[in-house]
Design a protein around this motif. Sequence first.
Motif, PDB file in Angstrom:
ATOM      1  N   VAL A 157       0.862  -1.179   0.000  1.00 39.60           N
ATOM      2  CA  VAL A 157       0.000   0.000   0.000  1.00 39.60           C
ATOM      3  C   VAL A 157       0.899   1.230   0.000  1.00 39.60           C
ATOM      4  CG1 VAL A 157      -1.749   1.291   1.297  1.00 39.60           C
ATOM      5  CG2 VAL A 157      -1.831  -1.213   1.244  1.00 39.60           C
ATOM      6  N   LEU A 158       0.713   2.114  -0.985  1.00 42.80           N
ATOM      7  CA  LEU A 158       1.478   3.351  -1.082  1.00 42.80           C
ATOM      8  C   LEU A 158       0.620   4.504  -0.578  1.00 42.80           C
ATOM      9  CD1 LEU A 158       4.097   4.777  -2.199  1.00 42.80           C
ATOM     10  CD2 LEU A 158       2.779   5.158  -4.300  1.00 42.80           C
ATOM     11  N   VAL A 159       1.174   5.274   0.368  1.00 43.87           N
ATOM     12  CA  VAL A 159       0.422   6.379   0.969  1.00 43.87           C
ATOM     13  C   VAL A 159       1.166   7.689   0.754  1.00 43.87           C
ATOM     14  CG1 VAL A 159      -0.636   7.276   3.076  1.00 43.87           C
ATOM     15  CG2 VAL A 159      -0.412   4.799   2.758  1.00 43.87           C
ATOM     16  N   MET A 160       0.450   8.705   0.297  1.00 46.58           N
ATOM     17  CA  MET A 160       0.994  10.061   0.175  1.00 46.58           C
ATOM     18  C   MET A 160       0.194  10.938   1.124  1.00 46.58           C
ATOM     19  SD  MET A 160       1.278  10.249  -3.976  1.00 46.58           S
ATOM     20  CE  MET A 160       2.219   9.024  -4.891  1.00 46.58           C
ATOM     21  N   ALA A 161       0.822  11.329   2.238  1.00 45.47           N
ATOM     22  CA  ALA A 161       0.075  12.008   3.296  1.00 45.47           C
ATOM     23  C   ALA A 161       0.738  13.324   3.693  1.00 45.47           C
ATOM     24  CB  ALA A 161      -0.048  11.100   4.522  1.00 45.47           C
ATOM     25  N   PRO A 162       0.072  14.459   3.463  1.00 44.40           N
ATOM     26  CA  PRO A 162       0.580  15.722   4.002  1.00 44.40           C
ATOM     27  C   PRO A 162       0.460  15.725   5.527  1.00 44.40           C
ATOM     28  CG  PRO A 162      -1.111  16.074   2.311  1.00 44.40           C
ATOM     29  CD  PRO A 162      -1.146  14.629   2.692  1.00 44.40           C
ATOM     30  N   GLY A 163       1.101  16.700   6.165  1.00 42.29           N
ATOM     31  CA  GLY A 163       1.022  16.810   7.614  1.00 42.29           C
ATOM     32  C   GLY A 163      -0.298  17.401   8.075  1.00 42.29           C
ATOM     33  N   VAL A 164      -0.555  17.285   9.374  1.00 42.53           N
ATOM     34  CA  VAL A 164      -1.801  17.791   9.969  1.00 42.53           C
ATOM     35  C   VAL A 164      -1.981  19.281   9.694  1.00 42.53           C
ATOM     36  CG1 VAL A 164      -2.990  18.195  12.177  1.00 42.53           C
ATOM     37  CG2 VAL A 164      -1.808  16.025  11.779  1.00 42.53           C
ATOM     38  N   LEU A 165      -0.874  20.033   9.687  1.00 45.21           N
ATOM     39  CA  LEU A 165      -0.954  21.493   9.537  1.00 45.21           C
ATOM     40  C   LEU A 165      -0.720  21.961   8.110  1.00 45.21           C
ATOM     41  CD1 LEU A 165       1.018  22.441  12.761  1.00 45.21           C
ATOM     42  CD2 LEU A 165      -1.449  22.628  12.428  1.00 45.21           C
TER      43      LEU A 165
ATOM     44  N   VAL B  92       6.686  12.860  15.489  1.00 40.60           N
ATOM     45  CA  VAL B  92       5.608  13.849  15.628  1.00 40.60           C
ATOM     46  C   VAL B  92       5.797  14.976  14.612  1.00 40.60           C
ATOM     47  CG1 VAL B  92       4.533  15.546  17.158  1.00 40.60           C
ATOM     48  CG2 VAL B  92       5.185  13.311  18.063  1.00 40.60           C
ATOM     49  N   CYS B  93       7.035  15.439  14.472  1.00 44.12           N
ATOM     50  CA  CYS B  93       7.320  16.511  13.511  1.00 44.12           C
ATOM     51  C   CYS B  93       6.956  16.083  12.095  1.00 44.12           C
ATOM     52  CB  CYS B  93       8.794  16.905  13.596  1.00 44.12           C
ATOM     53  SG  CYS B  93       9.237  18.299  12.540  1.00 44.12           S
ATOM     54  N   ASP B  94       7.360  14.870  11.711  1.00 43.31           N
ATOM     55  CA  ASP B  94       7.056  14.369  10.366  1.00 43.31           C
ATOM     56  C   ASP B  94       5.563  14.110  10.162  1.00 43.31           C
ATOM     57  OD1 ASP B  94       9.709  14.446   9.637  1.00 43.31           O
ATOM     58  OD2 ASP B  94      10.081  12.317   9.965  1.00 43.31           O
ATOM     59  N   SER B  95       4.816  14.064  11.248  1.00 40.85           N
ATOM     60  CA  SER B  95       3.366  13.890  11.151  1.00 40.85           C
ATOM     61  C   SER B  95       2.642  15.231  11.090  1.00 40.85           C
ATOM     62  CB  SER B  95       2.851  13.087  12.352  1.00 40.85           C
ATOM     63  OG  SER B  95       3.500  11.827  12.417  1.00 40.85           O
ATOM     64  N   SER B  96       3.309  16.284  11.543  1.00 39.55           N
ATOM     65  CA  SER B  96       2.670  17.606  11.639  1.00 39.55           C
ATOM     66  C   SER B  96       2.697  18.375  10.329  1.00 39.55           C
ATOM     67  CB  SER B  96       3.383  18.448  12.703  1.00 39.55           C
ATOM     68  OG  SER B  96       4.691  18.805  12.273  1.00 39.55           O
ATOM     69  N   GLY B  97       3.677  18.075   9.471  1.00 38.24           N
ATOM     70  CA  GLY B  97       3.894  18.867   8.260  1.00 38.24           C
ATOM     71  C   GLY B  97       5.011  19.876   8.426  1.00 38.24           C
ATOM     72  N   PHE B  98       5.429  20.137   9.687  1.00 36.77           N
ATOM     73  CA  PHE B  98       6.548  21.033   9.922  1.00 36.77           C
ATOM     74  C   PHE B  98       7.837  20.423   9.380  1.00 36.77           C
ATOM     75  CE2 PHE B  98       4.297  23.072  13.705  1.00 36.77           C
ATOM     76  CZ  PHE B  98       4.182  24.320  13.095  1.00 36.77           C
ATOM     77  N   CYS B  99       8.754  21.281   8.989  1.00 38.34           N
ATOM     78  CA  CYS B  99      10.104  20.877   8.637  1.00 38.34           C
ATOM     79  C   CYS B  99      10.908  20.687   9.922  1.00 38.34           C
ATOM     80  CB  CYS B  99      10.744  21.956   7.769  1.00 38.34           C
ATOM     81  SG  CYS B  99      12.471  21.664   7.372  1.00 38.34           S
ATOM     82  N   GLN B 100      11.719  19.643   9.968  1.00 38.80           N
ATOM     83  CA  GLN B 100      12.542  19.408  11.154  1.00 38.80           C
ATOM     84  C   GLN B 100      13.513  20.551  11.418  1.00 38.80           C
ATOM     85  OE1 GLN B 100      14.452  15.579  11.269  1.00 38.80           O
ATOM     86  NE2 GLN B 100      12.536  14.445  11.100  1.00 38.80           N
TER      87      GLN B 100
ATOM     88  N   THR C 226       6.367  27.069   7.338  1.00 39.73           N
ATOM     89  CA  THR C 226       7.150  25.896   6.924  1.00 39.73           C
ATOM     90  C   THR C 226       6.462  24.598   7.343  1.00 39.73           C
ATOM     91  OG1 THR C 226       9.043  27.317   7.483  1.00 39.73           O
ATOM     92  CG2 THR C 226       9.550  25.105   6.719  1.00 39.73           C
ATOM     93  N   SER C 227       5.173  24.492   7.016  1.00 33.81           N
ATOM     94  CA  SER C 227       4.371  23.366   7.526  1.00 33.81           C
ATOM     95  C   SER C 227       3.780  22.498   6.422  1.00 33.81           C
ATOM     96  CB  SER C 227       3.225  23.905   8.388  1.00 33.81           C
ATOM     97  OG  SER C 227       2.338  24.694   7.609  1.00 33.81           O
TER      98      SER C 227
END
Length: 487
Positions: free
Chosen positions: A36-44, A451-459, A51-52
């Motif tokens: 399964v291939l998923v393309m998911a933007p961050g929550v924000l 968490v950062c990679d889930s938020s959409g923010f850049c590390q 930078t989100s």
Amino acid sequence: RPFPDEWKLLGGRGLSAKILLQDCDPGCDPLGPDNVLVMAPGVLSGTTAPTSGRISIGGKSPLTGGIKEANAGGNPGQHLMKLGYRAIVVTGQPADADKRYGLRVEEGGVKVVPADEYKGMWNYACCDKLLASESKNASAITIGPAGELRLTGASVACTDQDKERRPARHAARGGLGAVMGSKGLKYVLVDPGKTKTRQPADSKGFNAKNKEYSSAYLDGPQMFKTGTSSVVPVANMLNTFPYKNRTEGQSPDAATLDGARIVESFEERGGGMHNCMTGCIVRCSNIVHDPDGNYKTSALEFETLTLLGASCAIKTFDEVAELDRLCDEVGLDTIETGAAIAILMDSGGMEWGDSAAAIDLLKEIAEGTELGRAIGNGAVATGKFRKHKRVPHARGQAIPAWDPRPLKATGVTYCTSSMGADHTAGLIVNPGMQADQFAQASQEVQLINAVCDSSGFCQFLQPTLDDIRIYYGLMYGEEISREQIAD
């Protein structure tokens, strides 16, 4: 499908992992129909948070055999969320492996379209053709020939926010370009049309947080003001600028590979620093021009200068820039590919430092030759092909620039994270750390980075768990606890 309300705090890496755990057989062939291939933007993503807008590409990795996420900038993540899509999920496999398809995501809906005319095209030409007749706001996610050939070092390209919309932002690690290729999917076109920025429940509080957070970053040290390439001298000093397939930790060519040389070139050649996505305040991406002043690549990162440069005994940033552009064109992870070429050189298959031969080899990868396929499949495949025993990897994935010998807590991350040898999963640059601190330090940084990679923010913004939970709370109009974020 409607997005489950109980997943509202999940985006990016967290969301792709959740979908994979629910829908993907862990025993499946990563390049077969059951992945399964998923393309998911961050929550924000799609909001005005700075930078989100980063996007995560997720799937079962053909390199590690586990859940993998590769993260990219550019504008597709922003655009998908503006249109109201939390993820694209690609399942199954076409009966005819020679067919190519595209996915169009627009205000009016989503549709799969034939894309045989794009078959085999390199990423820059593909995006030029694809976007030529589209609105100026459209963005694209594409794979190059390496992904179509299902080579396990293949990356997924995203277009950046410049008017040229270059496919220079890559979700590179883990071979997810090969997974996309196995689905017959050549591109995803995203046109947000006239959709507006996503509005938070607490607009006043959200705007105030934006102002406070942006000011704090811009008034701070801005570690990546001249890009990650500026890290070269520090890495060399710390013995984590590997030379000749990691037989040494320092390169004699550090001065000519140093990102300072790239910055110095801006005045004479043009180029400069820019932001790869709308709303970015970090601006860590360098636009590199050749000696004649023509655009060559963006961005030329520290990891690429290390693996395609120092580790292969290649001496100058100009040579590495040519290799970087070819990797972006063919659709390859520069870390995996650089590690593979260094193994080839170490085993006597190519002279150390021969950038001309390396350039020819990258072009050969697109043609699917026997040696090209071995290199395109990455470090472990190249080691087996050459019958060479010195193969630096963890869980089947090439070790990045940050070496686990001087940075042992980072080595714990490579061993314990499902990401394998991936510094973005939990990098700890502390050579003096005591051994009894390695595990806890790695665990804590892995959590924060996930968490950062889930938020959409850049590390590179270095958001804390509190920053992210406060933003989530303002977005949804409710208090979000640290426990919820950690979960």
